[in-house]
Design a protein around this motif. Structure first.
Motif, PDB file in Angstrom:
ATOM      1  N   TYR A 130      34.437  52.159  31.911  1.00 53.56           N
ATOM      2  CA  TYR A 130      34.434  51.849  32.709  1.00 53.56           C
ATOM      3  C   TYR A 130      33.104  52.697  33.375  1.00 53.56           C
TER       4      TYR A 130
ATOM      5  N   ASN B 222      28.098  40.926  33.241  1.00 48.89           N
ATOM      6  CA  ASN B 222      28.535  42.659  33.439  1.00 48.89           C
ATOM      7  C   ASN B 222      27.800  42.803  32.132  1.00 48.89           C
TER       8      ASN B 222
ATOM      9  N   VAL C  73      32.280  38.656  32.239  1.00 46.21           N
ATOM     10  CA  VAL C  73      32.034  37.916  33.808  1.00 46.21           C
ATOM     11  C   VAL C  73      31.073  37.372  34.510  1.00 46.21           C
TER      12      VAL C  73
ATOM     13  N   TYR D 203      43.356  40.193  37.599  1.00 45.35           N
ATOM     14  CA  TYR D 203      44.027  41.736  38.142  1.00 45.35           C
ATOM     15  C   TYR D 203      44.135  41.874  39.790  1.00 45.35           C
TER      16      TYR D 203
ATOM     17  N   ARG E 175      38.397  50.486  26.429  1.00 47.18           N
ATOM     18  CA  ARG E 175      38.936  49.881  27.892  1.00 47.18           C
ATOM     19  C   ARG E 175      40.165  51.736  28.399  1.00 47.18           C
TER      20      ARG E 175
ATOM     21  N   PHE F 177      37.276  37.858  40.512  1.00 45.44           N
ATOM     22  CA  PHE F 177      37.731  38.205  41.750  1.00 45.44           C
ATOM     23  C   PHE F 177      37.086  39.515  41.657  1.00 45.44           C
ATOM     24  N   PRO F 178      36.069  39.789  42.612  1.00 46.37           N
ATOM     25  CA  PRO F 178      35.206  40.854  42.643  1.00 46.37           C
ATOM     26  C   PRO F 178      36.559  42.463  43.329  1.00 46.37           C
ATOM     27  N   CYS F 179      35.742  43.367  42.133  1.00 45.51           N
ATOM     28  CA  CYS F 179      36.823  44.372  42.852  1.00 45.51           C
ATOM     29  C   CYS F 179      35.736  45.055  44.053  1.00 45.51           C
TER      30      CYS F 179
ATOM     31  N   CYS G  58      32.183  45.931  44.301  1.00 45.93           N
ATOM     32  CA  CYS G  58      31.198  44.827  44.021  1.00 45.93           C
ATOM     33  C   CYS G  58      31.470  44.063  45.771  1.00 45.93           C
TER      34      CYS G  58
ATOM     35  N   HIS H   8      28.821  45.664  36.737  1.00 49.17           N
ATOM     36  CA  HIS H   8      29.238  44.207  36.890  1.00 49.17           C
ATOM     37  C   HIS H   8      28.564  43.192  37.138  1.00 49.17           C
ATOM     38  N   ALA H   9      29.376  42.574  36.701  1.00 55.29           N
ATOM     39  CA  ALA H   9      28.427  40.685  37.308  1.00 55.29           C
ATOM     40  C   ALA H   9      27.648  40.505  38.647  1.00 55.29           C
ATOM     41  N   GLU H  10      28.889  41.139  39.335  1.00 56.14           N
ATOM     42  CA  GLU H  10      27.827  40.620  41.082  1.00 56.14           C
ATOM     43  C   GLU H  10      26.866  41.564  41.332  1.00 56.14           C
TER      44      GLU H  10
ATOM     45  N   VAL I  22      29.308  50.454  32.572  1.00 60.11           N
ATOM     46  CA  VAL I  22      29.131  48.483  32.717  1.00 60.11           C
ATOM     47  C   VAL I  22      28.556  48.158  34.332  1.00 60.11           C
TER      48      VAL I  22
END
Ligand SMILES: O=c1[nH]c(=O)n([C@H]2C[C@H](O)[C@@H](COP(=O)(O)O)O2)cc1CO
Length: 209
Positions: free
Chosen positions: A120, A95, A78, A173, A110, A149-151, A154, A125-127, A123
């Motif tokens: 999880y 990420n 990402v 997702y 995963r 799409f942001p989680c 984020c 996240h990219a944002e 990591v």
């Protein structure tokens, strides 16, 4: 008259010392002499501006895609690119594991016996990384271009940082609980989220010619 005189006159290349210098020292001169001037060169000597440039949205998503290629995540790379109201890039991220926490030490899987043994828990996240990498005082009024799409976590960060718009590429997702919660918060905070226009497939490679 041979191509040596006709083609350069049309291009104006002989009138431009810079172009002439480039021609002289490049393979184009021999091509030119044989009348095989590549069309790209004729553009570079033209007085007209180029029209076939990247749209700004493609450029910013392209930067996000390029950043994503730095991610070591084996399943989902990402990238995120934050752009201010003057259309200047103020933060880029992808990420990855937190600084100093070895890429080789923490798990990339995963699923596992325990969530502690999955990526999880670790990591960034990219944002989050794009926000942390910001080179401006704050991110109020900025737009984020993100390849996924942001989680929900984020989105909380984006809201608190003052981001005013989200442009995303993948929404794979969409029905996941985190994404549902994410949309709920973005809606409440009045932050629009839009899919990007289709991104040229080779938008990143294009630069290398
Ligand atoms: O908004 C996001 N930003 C972000 O960087 N990611 C990262 C976390 C993981 O490294 C990866 C998702 O991995 P996976 O598709 O295998 O579940 O993407 C994931 C999301 C949304 O889930």
């Amino acid at each position: 008259r041979g191509p040596l005189q006709t083609v350069p006159t049309r291009l104006g290349a002989w009138n431009c010392p810079k172009c002439f210098g480039i021609l002289k020292h490049s393979k184009f001169l021999s091509l030119e002499l044989r009348g095989q001037l590549p069309s790209s060169l004729s553009l570079s000597c033209s007085n007209r501006k180029r029209e076939d440039i990247l749209e700004s949205a493609q450029y910013f998503m392209g930067v996000a895609l390029l950043a994503a290629q730095r991610s070591r995540d084996p399943s989902t790379q990402v990238g995120a690119c934050i752009v201010n109201e003057e259309k200047k890039i103020v933060g880029v991220g992808y990420n990855g594991m937190p600084n100093g926490c070895g890429d080789d030490t923490l798990p990339w899987r995963r699923s596992g016996d325990s969530p502690v043994e999955t990526k999880y828990f670790y990591v960034c996240h990219a944002e989050l990384n794009a926000i942390m990498n910001k080179n401006s005082a704050d991110l109020k009024g900025c737009t984020i271009y993100v390849t996924l799409f942001p989680c929900n976590k984020c989105s909380k960060l984006l809201i608190q940082a003052g981001i005013k718009k989200v442009i995303y590429l993948s929404d794979k997702y969409h029905n996941g609980e985190e994404t549902v919660a994410s949309r709920r918060m973005l809606d409440l905070a009045g932050i629009p989220y839009d899919p990007t226009e289709p991104v040229e497939k080779n938008v990143v490679r294009r630069a290398s010619g």
